[in-house]
Enzyme design. Structure first.
Site, PDB file in Angstrom:
ATOM      1  CG  ASN A 153      95.275  15.769  36.158  1.00 19.53           C
ATOM      2  OD1 ASN A 153      94.996  16.105  37.304  1.00 19.53           O
ATOM      3  ND2 ASN A 153      96.512  15.552  35.773  1.00 19.53           N
ATOM      4  CD  GLU A 251     103.501  17.793  45.010  1.00 21.14           C
ATOM      5  OE1 GLU A 251     104.144  17.628  43.959  1.00 21.14           O
ATOM      6  OE2 GLU A 251     104.011  17.761  46.139  1.00 21.14           O
ATOM      7  CB  CYS A 285     101.135  16.385  36.645  1.00 22.39           C
ATOM      8  SG  CYS A 285     100.934  14.977  37.723  1.00 22.39           S
ATOM      9  CD  GLU A 465      99.739  15.863  47.058  1.00 29.53           C
ATOM     10  OE1 GLU A 465      99.089  16.121  48.078  1.00 29.53           O
ATOM     11  OE2 GLU A 465      99.270  15.886  45.917  1.00 29.53           O
TER      12      GLU A 465
HETATM   13  P1  NAD Z   1      94.477  25.005  37.787  1.00 28.53           P
HETATM   14  O1  NAD Z   1      95.673  25.620  38.430  1.00 28.53           O
HETATM   15  O2  NAD Z   1      93.756  25.753  36.750  1.00 28.53           O
HETATM   16  O3  NAD Z   1      93.386  24.628  38.897  1.00 28.53           O
HETATM   17  C1  NAD Z   1      93.663  23.775  39.985  1.00 28.53           C
HETATM   18  C2  NAD Z   1      92.687  24.074  41.105  1.00 28.53           C
HETATM   19  O4  NAD Z   1      92.935  25.388  41.601  1.00 28.53           O
HETATM   20  C3  NAD Z   1      91.216  24.064  40.688  1.00 28.53           C
HETATM   21  O5  NAD Z   1      90.436  23.532  41.735  1.00 28.53           O
HETATM   22  C4  NAD Z   1      90.917  25.548  40.509  1.00 28.53           C
HETATM   23  O6  NAD Z   1      89.555  25.855  40.658  1.00 28.53           O
HETATM   24  C5  NAD Z   1      91.734  26.111  41.655  1.00 28.53           C
HETATM   25  N1  NAD Z   1      92.065  27.547  41.561  1.00 28.53           N
HETATM   26  C6  NAD Z   1      92.193  28.318  40.460  1.00 28.53           C
HETATM   27  N2  NAD Z   1      92.500  29.590  40.821  1.00 28.53           N
HETATM   28  C7  NAD Z   1      92.589  29.609  42.175  1.00 28.53           C
HETATM   29  C8  NAD Z   1      92.876  30.607  43.143  1.00 28.53           C
HETATM   30  N3  NAD Z   1      93.136  31.867  42.794  1.00 28.53           N
HETATM   31  N4  NAD Z   1      92.888  30.269  44.441  1.00 28.53           N
HETATM   32  C9  NAD Z   1      92.644  28.982  44.824  1.00 28.53           C
HETATM   33  N5  NAD Z   1      92.329  28.004  43.962  1.00 28.53           N
HETATM   34  C10 NAD Z   1      92.315  28.302  42.650  1.00 28.53           C
HETATM   35  O7  NAD Z   1      94.959  23.565  37.237  1.00 28.53           O
HETATM   36  P2  NAD Z   1      94.097  22.508  36.424  1.00 28.53           P
HETATM   37  O8  NAD Z   1      93.931  23.003  35.022  1.00 28.53           O
HETATM   38  O9  NAD Z   1      92.885  22.111  37.184  1.00 28.53           O
HETATM   39  O10 NAD Z   1      95.083  21.247  36.430  1.00 28.53           O
HETATM   40  C11 NAD Z   1      96.081  21.051  35.496  1.00 28.53           C
HETATM   41  C12 NAD Z   1      97.429  21.389  36.103  1.00 28.53           C
HETATM   42  O11 NAD Z   1      97.646  20.610  37.267  1.00 28.53           O
HETATM   43  C13 NAD Z   1      98.580  21.059  35.183  1.00 28.53           C
HETATM   44  O12 NAD Z   1      99.517  22.099  35.217  1.00 28.53           O
HETATM   45  C14 NAD Z   1      99.174  19.787  35.800  1.00 28.53           C
HETATM   46  O13 NAD Z   1     100.531  19.572  35.523  1.00 28.53           O
HETATM   47  C15 NAD Z   1      98.938  20.041  37.252  1.00 28.53           C
HETATM   48  N6  NAD Z   1      98.969  18.807  38.010  1.00 28.53           N
HETATM   49  C16 NAD Z   1     100.050  18.572  38.826  1.00 28.53           C
HETATM   50  C17 NAD Z   1     100.138  17.387  39.544  1.00 28.53           C
HETATM   51  C18 NAD Z   1     101.303  17.126  40.461  1.00 28.53           C
HETATM   52  O14 NAD Z   1     101.164  16.320  41.373  1.00 28.53           O
HETATM   53  N7  NAD Z   1     102.454  17.755  40.272  1.00 28.53           N
HETATM   54  C19 NAD Z   1      99.119  16.446  39.440  1.00 28.53           C
HETATM   55  C20 NAD Z   1      98.041  16.700  38.584  1.00 28.53           C
HETATM   56  C21 NAD Z   1      97.969  17.895  37.890  1.00 28.53           C
END
Ligand code: NAD
Length: 502
Positions: A153, A251, A285, A465
């Protein structure tokens, strides 16, 4: 630029295809068009990347920190020069409207310059020692090899939040971006390479999470996992990392709320709600997916919010007339839309939106109408679960006490805001909100890079962060004592004060 690109891994200073020989497709979510074929990496690619990062660590940790900072400054300048091109590619790759994509790139530039400055700071502590002729200080050391795993995102900003502090502190990095946004990851690596980063210091491994991610997280050559993404994946990664006693910084998700009290400037709050709920198609997020409104102002607020939501124009983020772009993928579209019947079944009412438009050009992309749900109760699924789309739920309350209770009633704790003209209520809210970020008379989005960013409860595992706080994630404190008395001085020996007096 060719319309379909080939995106490769970057390992030990070279662009290389995945060892599997396989690729996957990168799709424009506004049109469904193919943008790039992307390396689909396997375990062998992770192994090579981690080995390269470990080799490079030996010289990079000794490279003077101000010189590391200079490379970051150069990278910031290149990003600035390429800002428009990067923003357009981002919009094509993940859908956010162009001005927001430019903002994402600018945030990356800001973080890069900020962390460049840390090349000449990285302050430690020098404190008086309790024994004579003794020196006591603490300094930061790199942690080692960092696995930076990022969501789609904020495809440029979030990687810079991790990679820049990691690099300036002397760590080396294996970067695994989300599979929806490999192009911006490739661009960031190109930029740092052009800025003069030595080979092996930053390595890029492209591909979906799952097995590849597990292999990276559990790799014995990785010392620190810095992860931003969903709470489910974060908890899975923490479990693996915890067993191996690795440092894991997470995060995660949010269920952020805007509180509007009866003494608020309601029109001002509307601007904040529309921007925070529907900006980036609700895929931040920190997006406001709940509005907690005082009963005395709720009806008027809902009427105006519904009117504003209905006027928002859906379309490609590249068109200047578009207010809200697509969501990132067809599966994300299905997930967002699945919450509409869930809400209705639990007794909520769709007051605006709620549909997937099937007309004209919109039918080709992954669009969801900006949606306002009313008659929502705090325990309903739409009030508890992260939707991550252009959907917000209005919950009515009878005052500040109930507002704070409802605000804190989810498992998440990232961002929140309050609209009030009463300073006492504002200060109570600032104190009692269980979130890492609090806004007063502003929406829930818009954090600045020089303050800590992150959340409480299930939004994370205690790290932050951005700002100075990020340095604690990417460094180990080393406390150092230098005894220049020329004799054995025994510390913590009760009753021996006389012997240690000068
Ligand atoms: P996701 O958890 O599906 O994926 C995030 C990353 O993790 C991707 O690169 C994905 O390929 C990787 N991943 C998936 N499975 C994994 C595993 N088993 N081991 C290691 N890596 C793995 O999340 P998303 O759909 O890409 O992002 C959306 C989410 O991110 C939402 O929940 C949002 O709230 C959160 N987010 C949080 C923040 C914050 O700072 N708190 C900021 C932005 C987004």
């Amino acid at each position: 630029m060719a319309s379909t690109q080939e995106l490769k891994n970057f390992i030990d200073g070279r662009w290389v295809a995945a060892s599997t020989g396989e690729t996957f497709e990168n799709i424009d979510p506004a049109t469904g068009e193919l943008i790039a074929n992307v390396a689909k990496s396997g375990a062998a690619d992770v192994d090579r990347a981690v080995e390269a990062a470990r080799r490079a660590l030996e010289s990079w940790r000794l490279y003077p920190a101000p010189k590391r900072g200079e490379i970051l400054y150069r990278a910031g300048e290149i990003m600035l020069r390429r800002k428009d091109e990067l923003a357009r590619e981002m919009t094509r790759e993940m859908g956010k409207v162009l001005p927001e994509a430019r903002g994402d790139v600018q945030e990356g530039i800001d973080m890069t310059y900020y962390m460049g400055g840390e090349g000449r700071r990285q302050f430690g502590d020098v404190v008086p020692a309790e024994l004579p002729n003794k020196w006591a200080m603490a300094m930061r050391n790199p942690v080692g090899v960092v696995a930076a795993i990022t969501p789609w995102n904020f495809p440029l900003a979030i990687p810079t939040w991790k990679i820049m502090p990691a690099l300036v502190l002397g760590n080396t990095v294996v970067f695994k971006p989300a599979s929806y946004t490999p192009m911006l990851a490739v661009r960031l690596v190109e930029i740092l390479d052009e800025a003069g980063l030595p080979k092996g210091v930053l390595n890029l491994v492209l591909g979906p999470g799952g097995e590849l991610g597990d292999h990276l997280v559990s790799h014995p050559g990785v010392d620190l996992v810095s992860f931003t993404g969903s709470s489910d994946t974060g908890s899975h990664i923490s479990e693996i990392g915890g067993r191996l006693l690795k440092r894991v910084s997470c995060e995660l998700g949010g269920k952020n709320a805007i509180v509007v009290l009866d003494d608020a400037d309601v029109d001002l709050s509307l601007d904040g709600i529309v921007w925070s709920a529907f900006g980036t198609s609700g895929q931040r997020c920190t997006a406001a997916s709940r509005v907690i409104a005082h009963r005395a102002v709720a009806n008027g607020l809902i009427d105006k919010l519904v009117g504003r939501a209905k006027k928002l124009r859906l379309g490609s983020g590249l068109e200047a007339s578009t207010d809200v772009g697509p969501v990132v993928s067809s599966s994300q579209l299905e997930r967002v839309h699945s919450f509409i019947p869930i809400a209705e079944k639990e007794g909520a009412t769709v007051a605006a939106g709620g549909r997937i438009p099937r007309e004209g050009a919109l039918a080709k992309g992954f669009f969801h109408e900006p949606t306002v749900l009313v008659d929502v109760k705090p325990n309903m699924r739409v009030a508890q679960e992260e939707i991550f789309g252009p959907v917000t739920a209005v919950i009515e309350v009878s005052g500040i006490d109930e507002a704070i209770k409802v605000l804190n009633s989810t498992k998440y704790g990232l961002s929140c805001s309050i609209y009030t003209r009463n300073v006492n209520n504002a200060f109570r809210f600032m104190r009692d909100a269980e979130t890492g970020i609090v806004y007063v008379n502003a929406g829930t989005i818009g954090a600045e890079i020089q303050l800590p960013f992150g959340g409480m409860k299930s939004t994370g595992n205690g790290h932050r962060e951005a700002g100075r706080a990020a340095l604690d994630v990417y460094s180990e404190w080393k406390s150092i004592y230098i005894d220049y008395s020329g004799k054995l001085q025994r510390a913590q020996m009760d009753g021996e004060e006389a012997k240690t007096a000068p």
